[in-house]
Design a protein around this motif. Structure first.
Motif, PDB file in Angstrom:
ATOM      1  N   ALA A  73       3.751   2.967   2.701  1.00  0.00           N
ATOM      2  CA  ALA A  73       3.438   4.367   2.408  1.00  0.00           C
ATOM      3  C   ALA A  73       1.954   4.595   2.661  1.00  0.00           C
ATOM      4  O   ALA A  73       1.128   3.731   2.342  1.00  0.00           O
ATOM      5  CB  ALA A  73       3.784   4.691   0.968  1.00  0.00           C
ATOM      6  N   ILE A  74       1.656   5.747   3.244  1.00  0.00           N
ATOM      7  CA  ILE A  74       0.249   6.121   3.430  1.00  0.00           C
ATOM      8  C   ILE A  74       0.004   7.416   2.673  1.00  0.00           C
ATOM      9  O   ILE A  74       0.685   8.429   2.902  1.00  0.00           O
ATOM     10  CB  ILE A  74      -0.097   6.283   4.916  1.00  0.00           C
ATOM     11  N   MET A  75      -0.905   7.341   1.728  1.00  0.00           N
ATOM     12  CA  MET A  75      -1.257   8.520   0.945  1.00  0.00           C
ATOM     13  C   MET A  75      -2.721   8.837   1.193  1.00  0.00           C
ATOM     14  O   MET A  75      -3.466   8.003   1.731  1.00  0.00           O
ATOM     15  CB  MET A  75      -0.993   8.261  -0.548  1.00  0.00           C
ATOM     16  N   GLY A  76      -3.116  10.011   0.809  1.00  0.00           N
ATOM     17  CA  GLY A  76      -4.518  10.348   0.998  1.00  0.00           C
ATOM     18  C   GLY A  76      -4.731  11.837   0.886  1.00  0.00           C
ATOM     19  O   GLY A  76      -3.785  12.621   1.029  1.00  0.00           O
ATOM     20  N   PRO A  77      -5.966  12.231   0.616  1.00  0.00           N
ATOM     21  CA  PRO A  77      -6.258  13.663   0.452  1.00  0.00           C
ATOM     22  C   PRO A  77      -6.096  14.421   1.774  1.00  0.00           C
ATOM     23  O   PRO A  77      -6.018  13.817   2.837  1.00  0.00           O
ATOM     24  CB  PRO A  77      -7.715  13.680  -0.012  1.00  0.00           C
ATOM     25  N   ASN A  78      -6.084  15.748   1.674  1.00  0.00           N
ATOM     26  CA  ASN A  78      -5.989  16.587   2.868  1.00  0.00           C
ATOM     27  C   ASN A  78      -7.143  16.283   3.814  1.00  0.00           C
ATOM     28  O   ASN A  78      -8.272  16.058   3.379  1.00  0.00           O
ATOM     29  CB  ASN A  78      -6.053  18.067   2.481  1.00  0.00           C
ATOM     30  N   GLY A  79      -6.826  16.259   5.109  1.00  0.00           N
ATOM     31  CA  GLY A  79      -7.883  16.083   6.099  1.00  0.00           C
ATOM     32  C   GLY A  79      -8.345  14.652   6.261  1.00  0.00           C
ATOM     33  O   GLY A  79      -9.349  14.381   6.920  1.00  0.00           O
ATOM     34  N   SER A  80      -7.617  13.717   5.681  1.00  0.00           N
ATOM     35  CA  SER A  80      -8.069  12.321   5.757  1.00  0.00           C
ATOM     36  C   SER A  80      -7.679  11.660   7.077  1.00  0.00           C
ATOM     37  O   SER A  80      -8.226  10.616   7.429  1.00  0.00           O
ATOM     38  CB  SER A  80      -7.493  11.523   4.581  1.00  0.00           C
ATOM     39  N   HIS A 120      -0.900   2.397   1.020  1.00  0.00           N
ATOM     40  CA  HIS A 120      -2.274   2.458   1.508  1.00  0.00           C
ATOM     41  C   HIS A 120      -2.866   3.817   1.156  1.00  0.00           C
ATOM     42  O   HIS A 120      -2.145   4.823   1.125  1.00  0.00           O
ATOM     43  CB  HIS A 120      -2.331   2.336   3.040  1.00  0.00           C
ATOM     44  N   VAL A 121      -4.156   3.822   0.924  1.00  0.00           N
ATOM     45  CA  VAL A 121      -4.855   5.100   0.751  1.00  0.00           C
ATOM     46  C   VAL A 121      -5.740   5.304   1.989  1.00  0.00           C
ATOM     47  O   VAL A 121      -6.579   4.444   2.306  1.00  0.00           O
ATOM     48  CB  VAL A 121      -5.717   5.104  -0.522  1.00  0.00           C
ATOM     49  N   LEU A 122      -5.510   6.408   2.653  1.00  0.00           N
ATOM     50  CA  LEU A 122      -6.290   6.745   3.842  1.00  0.00           C
ATOM     51  C   LEU A 122      -7.269   7.858   3.468  1.00  0.00           C
ATOM     52  O   LEU A 122      -6.857   8.904   2.943  1.00  0.00           O
ATOM     53  CB  LEU A 122      -5.355   7.219   4.966  1.00  0.00           C
ATOM     54  N   LEU A 139     -10.247   9.598  13.076  1.00  0.00           N
ATOM     55  CA  LEU A 139     -10.032   8.232  12.611  1.00  0.00           C
ATOM     56  C   LEU A 139     -11.273   7.404  12.961  1.00  0.00           C
ATOM     57  O   LEU A 139     -11.779   7.469  14.082  1.00  0.00           O
ATOM     58  CB  LEU A 139      -8.782   7.626  13.265  1.00  0.00           C
ATOM     59  N   LYS A 140     -11.716   6.609  11.961  1.00  0.00           N
ATOM     60  CA  LYS A 140     -13.014   5.938  12.142  1.00  0.00           C
ATOM     61  C   LYS A 140     -12.902   4.458  11.794  1.00  0.00           C
ATOM     62  O   LYS A 140     -13.514   3.991  10.828  1.00  0.00           O
ATOM     63  CB  LYS A 140     -14.054   6.613  11.246  1.00  0.00           C
ATOM     64  N   GLY A 141     -12.093   3.761  12.532  1.00  0.00           N
ATOM     65  CA  GLY A 141     -11.986   2.316  12.293  1.00  0.00           C
ATOM     66  C   GLY A 141     -10.804   1.962  11.411  1.00  0.00           C
ATOM     67  O   GLY A 141     -10.958   1.241  10.421  1.00  0.00           O
ATOM     68  N   LEU A 142      -9.632   2.455  11.762  1.00  0.00           N
ATOM     69  CA  LEU A 142      -8.443   2.236  10.931  1.00  0.00           C
ATOM     70  C   LEU A 142      -7.746   0.925  11.313  1.00  0.00           C
ATOM     71  O   LEU A 142      -7.546   0.645  12.493  1.00  0.00           O
ATOM     72  CB  LEU A 142      -7.478   3.417  11.099  1.00  0.00           C
ATOM     73  N   ASN A 143      -7.429   0.123  10.294  1.00  0.00           N
ATOM     74  CA  ASN A 143      -6.688  -1.129  10.510  1.00  0.00           C
ATOM     75  C   ASN A 143      -5.435  -1.095   9.655  1.00  0.00           C
ATOM     76  O   ASN A 143      -5.479  -0.680   8.494  1.00  0.00           O
ATOM     77  CB  ASN A 143      -7.552  -2.337  10.113  1.00  0.00           C
ATOM     78  N   LEU A 144      -4.320  -1.552  10.258  1.00  0.00           N
ATOM     79  CA  LEU A 144      -3.050  -1.519   9.525  1.00  0.00           C
ATOM     80  C   LEU A 144      -2.084  -2.497  10.180  1.00  0.00           C
ATOM     81  O   LEU A 144      -2.001  -2.562  11.416  1.00  0.00           O
ATOM     82  CB  LEU A 144      -2.463  -0.103   9.577  1.00  0.00           C
ATOM     83  N   ASN A 200     -11.122   9.692   4.859  1.00  0.00           N
ATOM     84  CA  ASN A 200     -12.225   9.757   5.814  1.00  0.00           C
ATOM     85  C   ASN A 200     -11.986   8.866   7.042  1.00  0.00           C
ATOM     86  O   ASN A 200     -12.891   8.195   7.530  1.00  0.00           O
ATOM     87  CB  ASN A 200     -13.529   9.355   5.108  1.00  0.00           C
ATOM     88  N   GLY A 201     -10.751   8.846   7.482  1.00  0.00           N
ATOM     89  CA  GLY A 201     -10.439   8.207   8.755  1.00  0.00           C
ATOM     90  C   GLY A 201     -10.190   6.729   8.723  1.00  0.00           C
ATOM     91  O   GLY A 201     -10.085   6.088   9.778  1.00  0.00           O
ATOM     92  N   LYS A 202     -10.102   6.125   7.536  1.00  0.00           N
ATOM     93  CA  LYS A 202      -9.768   4.697   7.490  1.00  0.00           C
ATOM     94  C   LYS A 202      -9.070   4.353   6.177  1.00  0.00           C
ATOM     95  O   LYS A 202      -9.127   5.125   5.208  1.00  0.00           O
ATOM     96  CB  LYS A 202     -11.019   3.845   7.689  1.00  0.00           C
ATOM     97  N   ILE A 203      -8.416   3.201   6.173  1.00  0.00           N
ATOM     98  CA  ILE A 203      -7.728   2.744   4.967  1.00  0.00           C
ATOM     99  C   ILE A 203      -8.795   2.231   3.991  1.00  0.00           C
ATOM    100  O   ILE A 203      -9.556   1.309   4.315  1.00  0.00           O
ATOM    101  CB  ILE A 203      -6.745   1.597   5.293  1.00  0.00           C
ATOM    102  N   ILE A 204      -8.821   2.841   2.790  1.00  0.00           N
ATOM    103  CA  ILE A 204      -9.867   2.410   1.840  1.00  0.00           C
ATOM    104  C   ILE A 204      -9.276   1.591   0.701  1.00  0.00           C
ATOM    105  O   ILE A 204     -10.023   0.970  -0.056  1.00  0.00           O
ATOM    106  CB  ILE A 204     -10.649   3.617   1.285  1.00  0.00           C
ATOM    107  N   LYS A 205      -7.965   1.601   0.551  1.00  0.00           N
ATOM    108  CA  LYS A 205      -7.383   0.753  -0.490  1.00  0.00           C
ATOM    109  C   LYS A 205      -5.925   0.474  -0.152  1.00  0.00           C
ATOM    110  O   LYS A 205      -5.213   1.320   0.370  1.00  0.00           O
ATOM    111  CB  LYS A 205      -7.472   1.447  -1.850  1.00  0.00           C
ATOM    112  N   THR A 206      -5.505  -0.723  -0.456  1.00  0.00           N
ATOM    113  CA  THR A 206      -4.110  -1.120  -0.226  1.00  0.00           C
ATOM    114  C   THR A 206      -3.595  -1.802  -1.496  1.00  0.00           C
ATOM    115  O   THR A 206      -4.323  -2.563  -2.138  1.00  0.00           O
ATOM    116  CB  THR A 206      -4.029  -2.105   0.959  1.00  0.00           C
ATOM    117  N   GLY A 207      -2.342  -1.494  -1.841  1.00  0.00           N
ATOM    118  CA  GLY A 207      -1.796  -2.099  -3.048  1.00  0.00           C
ATOM    119  C   GLY A 207      -0.286  -2.062  -3.044  1.00  0.00           C
ATOM    120  O   GLY A 207       0.341  -1.757  -2.016  1.00  0.00           O
ATOM    121  N   SER A 208       0.297  -2.332  -4.194  1.00  0.00           N
ATOM    122  CA  SER A 208       1.760  -2.311  -4.320  1.00  0.00           C
ATOM    123  C   SER A 208       2.213  -0.888  -4.618  1.00  0.00           C
ATOM    124  O   SER A 208       1.400   0.039  -4.659  1.00  0.00           O
ATOM    125  CB  SER A 208       2.183  -3.256  -5.444  1.00  0.00           C
ATOM    126  N   LYS A 209       3.500  -0.722  -4.905  1.00  0.00           N
ATOM    127  CA  LYS A 209       4.025   0.616  -5.209  1.00  0.00           C
ATOM    128  C   LYS A 209       3.370   1.204  -6.463  1.00  0.00           C
ATOM    129  O   LYS A 209       3.357   2.422  -6.663  1.00  0.00           O
ATOM    130  CB  LYS A 209       5.536   0.561  -5.373  1.00  0.00           C
TER     131      LYS A 209
END
Lengths: 252, 385
Positions: free
Chosen positions: A33-40, A219-221, A19-24, A223-232
């Motif tokens: 919901a937190i989504m994201g590719p493998n290894g994120s 949220h999209v997680l 994790l590299k500077g995650l804010n939530l 490379n260790g941080k949230i890179i996008k946030t939105g609605s459903k």
């Protein structure tokens, strides 16, 4: 005050940064919901919230109702109201489900200065919560998760969540390995527990779970941080386009 | 003999020197591979040479409330009263191939040993508990012959707890269809040097269920020889071994299938803390005529702290060709994932450790009598770091 507030969280395992500077920030009554590719870093985040000592927090803080979770042991976090539904529930031969659940409830009650739960009240609670997730009563006589199917293990996680009635529940890929019926049952159980006083952090790879557990925020997680946030609707967009477009946007 | 040393009195200066030399040299602590072709019996004979001096035995007091049908008397009395089975038992003991420690009892058993005799088809309603033998000079040395006539059935609890060094020999003679549940508590203080041997002879369809709790002594060596002499006889041995810091806990089982269709189970659980050493050597011997034998052995060990050591030494010697025999051995530590799972549900780390350790021994522990189960749990909780 937020139910969960994560500030600039950096964490690593065996010296490797995850994790590299995650804010939530999650308010009471919300489902994120937190989504994201493998290894994120999704499961790492879940483990850190629950207190897995395998991870080293190098920077930042995790606040639960204004109190830093990093100062608490895993069992103290559970007593405070944090629950993690494991992606891979652990099999514990020799420890019966009933003994396990009773020990868990009574340890949490003891930490709160309460008397142990009475046997009749405990059994009533077990029956009620088993019905909620349609968990076979016979499983209660078995060792924890031993011999359970994949679906039974995930239902058992939601059953435990219902028994402990947490304020913040983190569901780590609870939908993985579930067929459609099991997915519906698990989601029903979660929805029945939703109220204005608790919050859920649902980690998933697939949008289909979010058809059943409708999130307030996605949220999209990566490379260790949230890179996008939105609605459903963001989940629907990810389902249609994949992650590449959003990763490219982030890098640009 | 006011200044006598109980351990030296028993095994003699040469014996005790050899014992510690053996342990110091790594016996039985070496790699399993190095043990494959070592004649352990001969080695033990060397370590515990047959002493010359006669042995003086202590006696377990007669228990209160012993059913009147059951006799508790000395061997001399049993012989003078012509108690059925006593002569066969004495012959079996004299002809048994006992190692140095147990061999020493041969000379004393003829007069001083106690006999617990249960008549034909008698079944006790409640467990019988024989208190530990009375100590002399800080040492207990007792010999007991347990003789069950055909069809008799009892539960026997043998607490051996003592703050002294102790040496014991027990002979179990079960006639046809007799059934003995034998529960041994071999825990003790850190200063104790403890050795014991059980020699059991099972006739047709006889059943022996032997459970034992080994904990707390500085050095323990316990051996069990079961002769399944009768067809369809059955033996279960469950042994729980807990080596705390600086403890040596060693057990040996020799399961000898002499007749067809007999069945045996050895179920061992070992725990070791820092610098504690626990070992199990289990042999299954199936004679040429013992067809349709079923013999199983499972030993599992958990090392709870860095520095603890556990060893398994399975030995199978099978001469019959229509048998089912198996052995298995596992060694591990507490599962960190399981610990975290329990903690994540609100259970503190010490409580989670206890839960996992109790789960590890549960399969063995549930064979124990209720009172002993509770004691084992208490002993463990008090001893775990």
């Amino acid at each position: 005050m937020y139910m969960l507030e994560i500030r600039n969280l950096h964490a690593s395992i065996d010296g490797k940064p995850i994790l590299k500077g995650l804010n939530l920030s999650v308010k009471a009554g919300e489902v994120h919901a937190i989504m994201g590719p493998n290894g994120s870093g999704k499961s790492t985040l879940a483990s850190i919230i629950a207190g897995n000592e395998a991870y080293e927090i190098t920077e930042g803080d995790v606040l639960f109702q204004g109190i830093s979770l990093l100062d608490l042991q895993p069992h103290e976090r559970a007593a405070a109201g944090v629950f993690l539904a494991f992606q891979y529930p652990v099999e514990i031969p020799g420890v019966s489900m009933m003994n396990f659940m009773k020990s868990a409830i009574n340890e949490i009650r003891a930490q709160k200065g309460q008397e142990p739960i009475e046997a009749s009240a405990f059994l009533k609670l077990v029956r009620e919560k088993q019905a909620l997730v349609e968990l076979d009563a016979k499983l209660a006589n078995r060792s924890v998760n031993q011999g359970f199917s994949g679906g039974e293990k995930k239902r058992n996680e939601v059953f435990q969540m219902a028994m402990l009635d947490p304020k913040l529940a983190v569901l780590d890929e609870t939908d993985s390995g579930l067929d459609i019926d099991a997915l519906r049952i698990v989601a029903q159980g979660v929805n029945a527990l939703r109220n204005s006083q608790n919050s859920f952090l649902v980690i998933t790879h697939y949008q289909r779970l979010l058809d059943y557990i409708v999130p307030d925020v996605v949220h999209v997680l990566a490379n260790g941080k949230i890179i996008k946030t939105g609605s459903k609707d963001l989940a629907l967009e990810l389902e249609a386009k994949g992650y590449d477009w959003i990763l490219e946007t982030d890098q640009a | 003999m006011e200044n006598s040393n109980p351990v030296l009195d028993f095994v003699g200066p040469a014996g005790i020197t050899r014992h510690w030399t053996g342990l110091g040299a790594g016996l039985p602590n070496r790699k399993q591979e190095e043990w494959k072709y070592v004649p352990v019996e001969a080695l033990m004979e060397h370590l515990y040479p047959k002493p010359e001096q006669p042995l003086s035995l202590n006696q377990r007091p007669c228990p209160d409330g012993l059913p009147t049908e059951i006799r508790y008397l000395t061997v001399s009395q049993a012989l003078s009263q012509a108690i059925p089975g006593i002569e066969q038992a004495l012959n079996a003991i004299q002809t048994a191939n006992l190692d140095g420690m147990a061999h020493r009892f041969k000379q004393a058993i003829g007069s001083q040993a106690m006999v617990l005799w249960v008549p034909k088809a008698f079944s006790a309603n409640a467990p019988i508990s024989l208190a530990p033998a009375i100590q002399t000079n800080g040492q207990t040395t007792d010999a007991l012959l347990i003789l069950l006539q055909a069809g008799a059935e009892i539960d026997l609890i043998l607490p051996e707890e003592a703050k002294s060094s102790r040496f014991s020999f027990t002979y179990v003679g079960l006639e046809a269809s007799a059934k003995l549940n034998l529960h041994r508590d071999l825990s003790g203080s850190d200063s104790v040097f403890a050795m014991s041997h059980i020699e059991a002879q099972l006739a047709e369809s006889a059943q022996l269920n032997l459970v034992q709790w080994l904990q707390g002594a500085a050095a323990q060596r316990h051996s069990i020889q079961v002769n399944l002499a009768g067809a369809k006889s059955l033996a279960w041995i469950s042994s729980l071994q807990f080596a705390q810091a600086n403890n040596q806990v060693h057990s040996y089982v020799n399961m000898v299938h002499q007749s067809p269709e007999a069945e045996s189970h050895q179920n061992i659980r070992q725990l070791a803390l820092n610098s504690g050493v626990s070992s199990f050597t289990g042999k299954i011997h199936v004679a040429l005529d013992a067809q349709k034998t079923q013999a199983y052995q499972h030993s599992a060990a958990m090392v709870l702290e860095v520095g603890g050591r556990t060893y398994h030494r399975p030995v199978l010697e099978i001469y019959a060709d229509d048998v089912k025999c198996s052995h298995g051995a596992t060694t591990g530590s507490l599962d960190e994932q399981a610990l975290f799972y329990l903690q994540a549900r609100g259970i503190s780390k010490p409580a989670a450790r206890r839960l996992l350790i109790e789960a590890f021994i549960e399969e063995c522990l549930h064979e124990f009598h209720d009172s002993l189960q509770q004691k084992v749990r208490t002993d463990l909780i008090q001893s775990l770091p």
